[in-house]
Design an enzyme around this catalytic site. Structure first.
Site, PDB file in Angstrom:
ATOM      1  N   VAL A  26       7.134   0.203   0.091  1.00 20.17           N
ATOM      2  CA  VAL A  26       7.683   1.346  -0.219  1.00 20.17           C
ATOM      3  C   VAL A  26       6.258   2.438   0.075  1.00 20.17           C
ATOM      4  O   VAL A  26       6.201   3.159   0.699  1.00 20.17           O
ATOM      5  CB  VAL A  26       7.965   1.680  -1.548  1.00 20.17           C
ATOM      6  CG1 VAL A  26       8.186   3.070  -1.849  1.00 20.17           C
ATOM      7  CG2 VAL A  26       9.264   0.891  -1.728  1.00 20.17           C
ATOM      8  N   ARG A 138       1.822  -8.825  11.208  1.00 17.03           N
ATOM      9  CA  ARG A 138       1.034  -9.846  10.280  1.00 17.03           C
ATOM     10  C   ARG A 138       1.277 -11.309  10.863  1.00 17.03           C
ATOM     11  O   ARG A 138       0.614 -12.237  10.731  1.00 17.03           O
ATOM     12  CB  ARG A 138       1.752  -9.792   8.986  1.00 17.03           C
ATOM     13  CG  ARG A 138       1.541  -8.456   8.358  1.00 17.03           C
ATOM     14  CD  ARG A 138       1.265  -8.267   6.881  1.00 17.03           C
ATOM     15  NE  ARG A 138       0.088  -9.166   6.544  1.00 17.03           N
ATOM     16  CZ  ARG A 138      -0.508  -9.336   5.264  1.00 17.03           C
ATOM     17  NH1 ARG A 138       0.209  -9.193   4.256  1.00 17.03           N
ATOM     18  NH2 ARG A 138      -1.622  -9.929   5.407  1.00 17.03           N
ATOM     19  N   GLU A 174       5.103 -16.452   3.405  1.00 13.89           N
ATOM     20  CA  GLU A 174       4.100 -15.169   2.886  1.00 13.89           C
ATOM     21  C   GLU A 174       3.291 -15.742   2.164  1.00 13.89           C
ATOM     22  O   GLU A 174       2.413 -14.834   1.517  1.00 13.89           O
ATOM     23  CB  GLU A 174       4.947 -14.306   2.367  1.00 13.89           C
ATOM     24  CG  GLU A 174       6.109 -13.270   3.101  1.00 13.89           C
ATOM     25  CD  GLU A 174       5.610 -12.648   4.323  1.00 13.89           C
ATOM     26  OE1 GLU A 174       4.697 -11.737   3.918  1.00 13.89           O
ATOM     27  OE2 GLU A 174       5.920 -12.729   5.345  1.00 13.89           O
ATOM     28  N   HIS A 250       6.958  -8.737  -2.134  1.00 13.59           N
ATOM     29  CA  HIS A 250       6.623 -10.107  -2.433  1.00 13.59           C
ATOM     30  C   HIS A 250       6.719 -10.351  -4.175  1.00 13.59           C
ATOM     31  O   HIS A 250       6.643  -9.352  -4.716  1.00 13.59           O
ATOM     32  CB  HIS A 250       5.011 -10.198  -2.187  1.00 13.59           C
ATOM     33  CG  HIS A 250       4.698 -10.290  -0.714  1.00 13.59           C
ATOM     34  ND1 HIS A 250       3.904  -9.384  -0.236  1.00 13.59           N
ATOM     35  CD2 HIS A 250       5.284 -10.945   0.119  1.00 13.59           C
ATOM     36  CE1 HIS A 250       3.486  -9.566   0.934  1.00 13.59           C
ATOM     37  NE2 HIS A 250       4.382 -10.534   1.495  1.00 13.59           N
ATOM     38  N   ASN A 362      -1.218   1.016   1.045  1.00 13.97           N
ATOM     39  CA  ASN A 362      -0.596   0.111   1.878  1.00 13.97           C
ATOM     40  C   ASN A 362       0.363  -0.555   1.376  1.00 13.97           C
ATOM     41  O   ASN A 362       0.716  -1.806   1.891  1.00 13.97           O
ATOM     42  CB  ASN A 362      -1.355  -0.248   3.107  1.00 13.97           C
ATOM     43  CG  ASN A 362      -1.354   0.475   4.395  1.00 13.97           C
ATOM     44  OD1 ASN A 362      -0.309   0.949   4.731  1.00 13.97           O
ATOM     45  ND2 ASN A 362      -2.445   0.279   5.221  1.00 13.97           N
ATOM     46  N   CYS A 368      -2.887  -8.892  -4.305  1.00 15.61           N
ATOM     47  CA  CYS A 368      -2.652  -8.974  -2.613  1.00 15.61           C
ATOM     48  C   CYS A 368      -4.060  -9.178  -2.295  1.00 15.61           C
ATOM     49  O   CYS A 368      -4.342  -9.988  -1.121  1.00 15.61           O
ATOM     50  CB  CYS A 368      -2.360  -7.736  -2.119  1.00 15.61           C
ATOM     51  SG  CYS A 368      -0.704  -7.096  -2.742  1.00 15.61           S
TER      52      CYS A 368
HETATM   53  O1  SUG Z   1       2.512  -7.133   3.978  1.00 15.88           O
HETATM   54  N1  SUG Z   1       1.372  -3.859   3.862  1.00 15.88           N
HETATM   55  C1  SUG Z   1       1.087  -5.321   3.423  1.00 15.88           C
HETATM   56  C2  SUG Z   1       0.801  -5.492   2.165  1.00 15.88           C
HETATM   57  C3  SUG Z   1       0.780  -6.882   1.483  1.00 15.88           C
HETATM   58  C4  SUG Z   1       0.472  -6.838   0.172  1.00 15.88           C
HETATM   59  N2  SUG Z   1       0.363  -8.158  -0.525  1.00 15.88           N
HETATM   60  C5  SUG Z   1       0.818  -8.875  -1.547  1.00 15.88           C
HETATM   61  N3  SUG Z   1       1.863  -8.289  -2.150  1.00 15.88           N
HETATM   62  N4  SUG Z   1       0.495  -9.933  -1.580  1.00 15.88           N
HETATM   63  C6  SUG Z   1       2.364  -5.932   3.897  1.00 15.88           C
HETATM   64  O2  SUG Z   1       3.541  -5.336   3.825  1.00 15.88           O
HETATM   65  C7  SUG Z   1       1.011  -2.090   5.550  1.00 15.88           C
HETATM   66  C8  SUG Z   1       0.342  -1.927   6.804  1.00 15.88           C
HETATM   67  C9  SUG Z   1       0.701  -0.510   7.413  1.00 15.88           C
HETATM   68  O3  SUG Z   1       1.617   0.024   7.149  1.00 15.88           O
HETATM   69  O4  SUG Z   1      -0.316   0.148   8.224  1.00 15.88           O
HETATM   70  C10 SUG Z   1       0.977  -3.737   5.494  1.00 15.88           C
HETATM   71  O5  SUG Z   1       0.730  -4.580   6.181  1.00 15.88           O
END
Ligand code: SUG
Length: 444
Positions: A26, A138, A174, A250, A362, A368
């Protein structure tokens, strides 16, 4: 053998920006096109690392990825000089350019799954980089992540490194964001808890409808096999599909665990009663579960405040501290719940608040940003000592960030050939500071 939990935080890379790349996350969608401040992001992360090191915890740092990822852009058909590659990509496929520029490797909870030597049959620490196959930006991390992990944990007598699982949705992985290790003593046999979003090979099972389940049961089982874990000490649980559809992309957005404590939301898992029963039984003995009720903390509040994306830390003085983002303080319901939680006779003694807004925007909170590695003294001694945060390294990295990072970055800046040169110069120097050797494609 006596062991501790070390935290390795991801250093935010120089191209940190808000490109709205993560469907189902979100915050990523909400903040798309905001102006990012990479310098501030990196400094906010370093402040957290230094604070935890100062509290007597073992704190390491993991290097970021090379971005823009010119190698991947070339694989996609852009050619000529590096500047030409950027120019063509910006003109013909700006969204693809954005995916090749994300600093998303800062969220090292997604870097890998790690099993401590107390759990593995060969008594080594096992590492499997996550393929992160659900999001293209990713999915291009795991090769260099493997290089970084090998350069950080570089003694084959103690550390076993596996390649990422096959990069396909069936084995979507993940990493540690969906993995928790419970134990009574860090150095002894623990219980490894794998949480997945869907079954890859059984369509009769429930799955989310609106947002993707990024992680499969079959990926978790493969990692458990690679890490030589025993079935009696492993628990698998499916995430509640409805909360994935509410933005819990996650498990670490809705649950956190450490030692003999699980802190989770009432709606975190499918068949939550069975999950709690299996964990309690396999943990045999003193095991605590704090379940936040929906009536006090809604799933929406959990997602917006990142209450569960907290670090649950065992301090050297025996106290348990919950590291939370400032957003928890800004939400009156969450803050009130937290106050009552720590004031009573609770396994959590104290909260510690950090400003991590650049990363939070983000969808990346305190948990995280860190990868946990349970290590005994011999393993700590065998790791790359230049990656542990102390006063000297903290000062050096702050100076390095001040010298190399911009304080303003938009999607339009990503095609600037100077940004590529600045990033490479910064990373080249960083590999020397952290004594990593040549880990990036531009250094090969
Ligand atoms: O994978 N956000 C990451 C956030 C990861 C969070 N990690 C954990 N919950 N462990 C993702 O969604 C956003 C990048 C952008 O939109 O520019 C992003 O990749």
């Amino acid at each position: 053998m006596k062991a501790i939990e070390a935290n390795f935080d991801g250093l935010v890379g120089p191209t940190h920006n808000y490109a709205g790349l993560s469907f189902g996350n979100v915050a990523s969608a909400k903040n798309q096109a905001n102006i990012a401040n990479p310098k501030k992001a990196a400094l906010q992360g370093l402040t957290k690392m230094k604070a935890l090191a100062d509290m007597g915890l073992v704190q390491g740092v993991l290097a970021p990825q090379e971005r823009p990822d010119i190698d991947t852009l070339r694989k996609l058909g852009f050619s000529g000089s590096d500047a030409n590659v950027l120019e063509q990509a910006a003109k013909q496929a700006p969204r693809i350019l954005a995916t090749c520029c994300s600093a998303s490797s800062m969220w090292t909870a997604n870097a890998a799954t790690i099993s401590p030597s107390g759990d593995t049959s060969d008594n080594k620490i096992h590492f499997t980089p996550a393929n992160l196959s659900n999001k293209f930006h990713r999915s291009i991390e795991h090769q260099v992540t493997g290089n970084i992990l090998k350069a950080t944990f570089n003694d084959p007598a103690h550390f076993a490194h596996h390649p990422a699982l096959p990069s396909v949705d069936h084995f979507g992985d993940e990493g540690a964001a969906n993995h928790t290790r419970f134990c009574h003593e860090y150095g002894e046999q623990g219980i490894e808890f794998f949480v997945y979003g869907k079954h890859a090979f059984d369509s009769s099972k429930v799955a989310p409808k609106k947002y993707p389940a990024r992680h499969t049961l079959e990926a978790s089982q493969a990692v458990a096999r690679l890490h030589q874990l025993s079935d009696q000490h492993t628990v698998y649980a499916q995430q509640n599909p409805d909360i994935i559809d509410a933005g819990v992309f996650h498990n670490d957005v809705i649950a956190v665990g450490n030692a003999n404590l699980l802190f989770c939301h009432q709606q975190a898992f499918l068949d939550q009663a069975a999950v709690k029963a299996e964990l309690s039984e396999k943990m045999a003995g003193d095991f605590h579960i704090i379940e936040a009720p929906t009536a006090l903390v809604s799933v929406a509040d959990a997602v917006s405040s990142y209450l569960f994306n907290s670090q649950l830390l065992s301090m050297p003085n025996g106290k348990t501290v919950l590291v939370i983002p400032q957003e928890c303080q800004n939400n009156p319901r969450v803050w009130e719940y937290l106050q009552s939680l720590v004031s009573g006779d609770s396994p959590i003694d104290q909260t510690l608040v950090f400003d991590l807004k650049q990363s939070m925007s983000n969808g990346g909170g305190p948990a995280c940003l860190r990868l946990r590695v349970v290590m005994n003294d011999a393993e700590i001694a065998a790791a790359n000592q230049a990656t542990f945060i102390n006063q000297k390294l903290y000062t050096r990295l702050n100076t390095w960030v001040e010298a190399h990072y911009r304080d303003r970055l938009t999607e339009a800046d990503l095609a600037d050939p100077l940004l590529l040169l600045e990033s490479r110069a910064a990373l080249d120097e960083l590999t020397q500071i952290l004594e990593l050797g040549s880990i990036y494609p531009f250094q090969q």
